[in-house]
Design a protein around this motif. Structure first.
Motif, PDB file in Angstrom:
ATOM      1  N   ASN A  13       0.856  -1.181   0.000  1.00 39.42           N
ATOM      2  CA  ASN A  13       0.000   0.000   0.000  1.00 39.42           C
ATOM      3  C   ASN A  13       0.897   1.238   0.000  1.00 39.42           C
ATOM      4  OD1 ASN A  13       0.603   0.711   2.867  1.00 39.42           O
ATOM      5  ND2 ASN A  13      -0.551  -1.163   3.285  1.00 39.42           N
ATOM      6  N   LEU A  14       0.312   2.405   0.036  1.00 41.96           N
ATOM      7  CA  LEU A  14       1.091   3.645   0.008  1.00 41.96           C
ATOM      8  C   LEU A  14       2.058   3.778   1.180  1.00 41.96           C
ATOM      9  CD1 LEU A  14      -1.504   6.296  -1.182  1.00 41.96           C
ATOM     10  CD2 LEU A  14       0.824   6.080  -2.082  1.00 41.96           C
ATOM     11  N   MET A  15       1.759   3.108   2.282  1.00 44.58           N
ATOM     12  CA  MET A  15       2.597   3.189   3.474  1.00 44.58           C
ATOM     13  C   MET A  15       3.581   2.031   3.577  1.00 44.58           C
ATOM     14  SD  MET A  15       1.336   5.957   4.545  1.00 44.58           S
ATOM     15  CE  MET A  15       2.232   6.094   6.077  1.00 44.58           C
ATOM     16  N   ALA A  27      -5.089   0.337  16.900  1.00 46.95           N
ATOM     17  CA  ALA A  27      -3.707   0.276  17.384  1.00 46.95           C
ATOM     18  C   ALA A  27      -2.742   0.000  16.240  1.00 46.95           C
ATOM     19  CB  ALA A  27      -3.578  -0.799  18.454  1.00 46.95           C
ATOM     20  N   ALA A  28      -3.143  -0.862  15.305  1.00 43.28           N
ATOM     21  CA  ALA A  28      -2.284  -1.168  14.163  1.00 43.28           C
ATOM     22  C   ALA A  28      -2.124   0.046  13.261  1.00 43.28           C
ATOM     23  CB  ALA A  28      -2.869  -2.341  13.381  1.00 43.28           C
ATOM     24  N   ALA A  29      -3.198   0.796  13.076  1.00 45.35           N
ATOM     25  CA  ALA A  29      -3.135   1.986  12.227  1.00 45.35           C
ATOM     26  C   ALA A  29      -2.290   3.085  12.856  1.00 45.35           C
ATOM     27  CB  ALA A  29      -4.543   2.503  11.950  1.00 45.35           C
ATOM     28  N   ALA A  30      -2.177   3.058  14.197  1.00 48.51           N
ATOM     29  CA  ALA A  30      -1.472   4.125  14.897  1.00 48.51           C
ATOM     30  C   ALA A  30      -0.021   4.250  14.465  1.00 48.51           C
ATOM     31  CB  ALA A  30      -1.544   3.880  16.405  1.00 48.51           C
ATOM     32  N   GLU A  31       0.583   3.155  14.034  1.00 44.35           N
ATOM     33  CA  GLU A  31       1.999   3.207  13.648  1.00 44.35           C
ATOM     34  C   GLU A  31       2.244   4.129  12.460  1.00 44.35           C
ATOM     35  OE1 GLU A  31       3.443  -0.344  11.198  1.00 44.35           O
ATOM     36  OE2 GLU A  31       1.681  -1.194  12.196  1.00 44.35           O
ATOM     37  N   TYR A  32       1.202   4.376  11.669  1.00 43.54           N
ATOM     38  CA  TYR A  32       1.356   5.228  10.492  1.00 43.54           C
ATOM     39  C   TYR A  32       1.049   6.694  10.770  1.00 43.54           C
ATOM     40  CZ  TYR A  32       1.139   0.696   8.110  1.00 43.54           C
ATOM     41  OH  TYR A  32       1.362  -0.593   7.709  1.00 43.54           O
ATOM     42  N   SER A  38       4.706   9.658  -0.307  1.00 44.57           N
ATOM     43  CA  SER A  38       4.685   8.407   0.452  1.00 44.57           C
ATOM     44  C   SER A  38       6.054   7.735   0.527  1.00 44.57           C
ATOM     45  CB  SER A  38       3.696   7.425  -0.168  1.00 44.57           C
ATOM     46  OG  SER A  38       4.099   7.023  -1.469  1.00 44.57           O
ATOM     47  N   ALA A  39       7.040   8.266  -0.203  1.00 49.85           N
ATOM     48  CA  ALA A  39       8.319   7.594  -0.313  1.00 49.85           C
ATOM     49  C   ALA A  39       9.021   7.415   1.033  1.00 49.85           C
ATOM     50  CB  ALA A  39       9.240   8.362  -1.274  1.00 49.85           C
ATOM     51  N   THR A  40       8.826   8.355   1.933  1.00 48.37           N
ATOM     52  CA  THR A  40       9.485   8.270   3.234  1.00 48.37           C
ATOM     53  C   THR A  40       8.498   8.127   4.385  1.00 48.37           C
ATOM     54  OG1 THR A  40       9.497  10.695   3.422  1.00 48.37           O
ATOM     55  CG2 THR A  40      11.459   9.649   2.448  1.00 48.37           C
ATOM     56  N   ALA A  41       7.251   7.838   4.055  1.00 50.28           N
ATOM     57  CA  ALA A  41       6.203   7.814   5.089  1.00 50.28           C
ATOM     58  C   ALA A  41       6.081   6.478   5.786  1.00 50.28           C
ATOM     59  CB  ALA A  41       4.861   8.184   4.477  1.00 50.28           C
ATOM     60  N   GLY A  42       6.520   5.394   5.124  1.00 41.18           N
ATOM     61  CA  GLY A  42       6.356   4.071   5.714  1.00 41.18           C
ATOM     62  C   GLY A  42       7.540   3.197   5.391  1.00 41.18           C
TER      63      GLY A  42
END
Length: 315
Positions: A181-183, A232-237, A310-314
């Protein structure tokens, strides 16, 4: 419509994830979601024999059983159903005996004669890959499975599976299901996409909406405060870089009259070798955005902008 690899499976370019059926979506909600998906043009459903064994009181197979009941009730002849083997509590791993028994159990729950697309869900280091490849090939030869696929395999192991299949003269995989995905891009784009391009394999990515983060629901650093199973899983992003992705998706989506989720799915769908991202809906009102993600066309400039932000987001 999109075709999966070298198969004869032509599907709507968005797969409805079945992981929520029997979990966060009960029978009535699951039926309503499936009805809306098909009424809106969808025809590709993804599940696994292990869904939802992680829920207290569940044993696995709940999703397949609900899909089977819905298929029997609605009689849709052209639905493509993908399911998976290796994680059901009663069918762990990928030995030949397990693969055959699990496929037969899935067919019984789904109420069908043939599984359209059958995935090896996770690699099994304890079983020789030759045994697994032969077992999947036998299912195709015997008519229990139309096409073979793999999920969560490294590029090296996918390449090895392909070599063994060619040596044995059995059906090759036609699709790969990765976390993409994007992340979460770099790993897939560096190694798996080039392999898929060389071997004419389609990607059918899971976590297409980054565990819910790419719906735009989590617009602050406090994503974990939301009371949902995936918060909680989404919080990491939910970092500054991650929220910049959401802001960009919102702006691009607004230009098309589309939601953040639809725009994120459109970006993924338009990546090289991607045939159909997988996304789930636990509520009826979420289905329209998923379907829109299968149709929305982004410009080259919009794709490039999302690539950049998104290149450095995830990962």
């Amino acid at each position: 419509m999109t075709t999966l690899g070298t198969s004869d499976l032509s599907v709507f370019p968005l797969a409805l994830g079945g992981n929520v059926f029997g979990w966060t979506a009960d029978r009535d909600a699951s039926f309503a979601i499936l009805d809306a998906f098909v009424d809106g043009g969808g025809d590709f459903i993804d599940t696994a024999d292990s869904y939802s064994a992680w829920v207290p009181g569940h044993t696995g197979g709940e999703s397949e059983r609900l899909i089977g009941e819905w298929l029997a009730a609605r009689g849709h002849p052209n639905i493509v159903v993908a399911t998976k083997v290796s994680q059901h509590p009663d069918f762990r791993g990928l030995s030949a005996t397990t693969v055959r028994a699990a496929a037969e159990a899935s067919l019984q729950r789904l109420g069908t004669d043939t599984i359209d697309l059958y995935y090896a869900h996770f690699d099994d280091a304890d079983t020789p890959l030759e045994e697994t490849v032969q077992a999947f090939g036998a299912l195709v030869t015997d008519g229990l499975v139309r096409h073979v696929a793999v999920s969560n395999y490294t590029p090296a192991r996918v390449a090895e599976w392909l070599r063994i299949a060619d040596d044995l003269g059995v059906a090759r995989p036609v699709a790969i299901q990765p976390h993409y995905n994007l992340m979460h891009r770099s790993e897939v784009e560096a190694d798996l996409v080039p392999l898929a391009e060389r071997e004419n394999l389609s990607l059918v990515p899971y976590f297409a909406l980054a565990k819910g983060f790419l719906t735009g629901k989590y617009r602050s650093m406090d994503a974990a405060a939301h009371d949902t199973p995936r918060a909680a899983a989404a919080a990491e992003y939910a970092t500054d870089a991650g929220l910049a992705v959401i802001d960009t998706l919102a702006r691009i989506g607004d230009a098309h009259g589309a939601s953040i989720a639809s725009t994120a799915l459109a970006w993924l769908r338009m990546q090289p070798t991607v045939a159909a991202p997988i996304a789930s809906a636990s509520r009826l009102d979420q289905v329209a955005s998923l379907l829109e993600g299968g149709r929305l066309e982004l410009s080259a400039e919009e794709l490039t902008e999302l690539d950049r932000v998104s290149a450095t987001a995830g990962a």
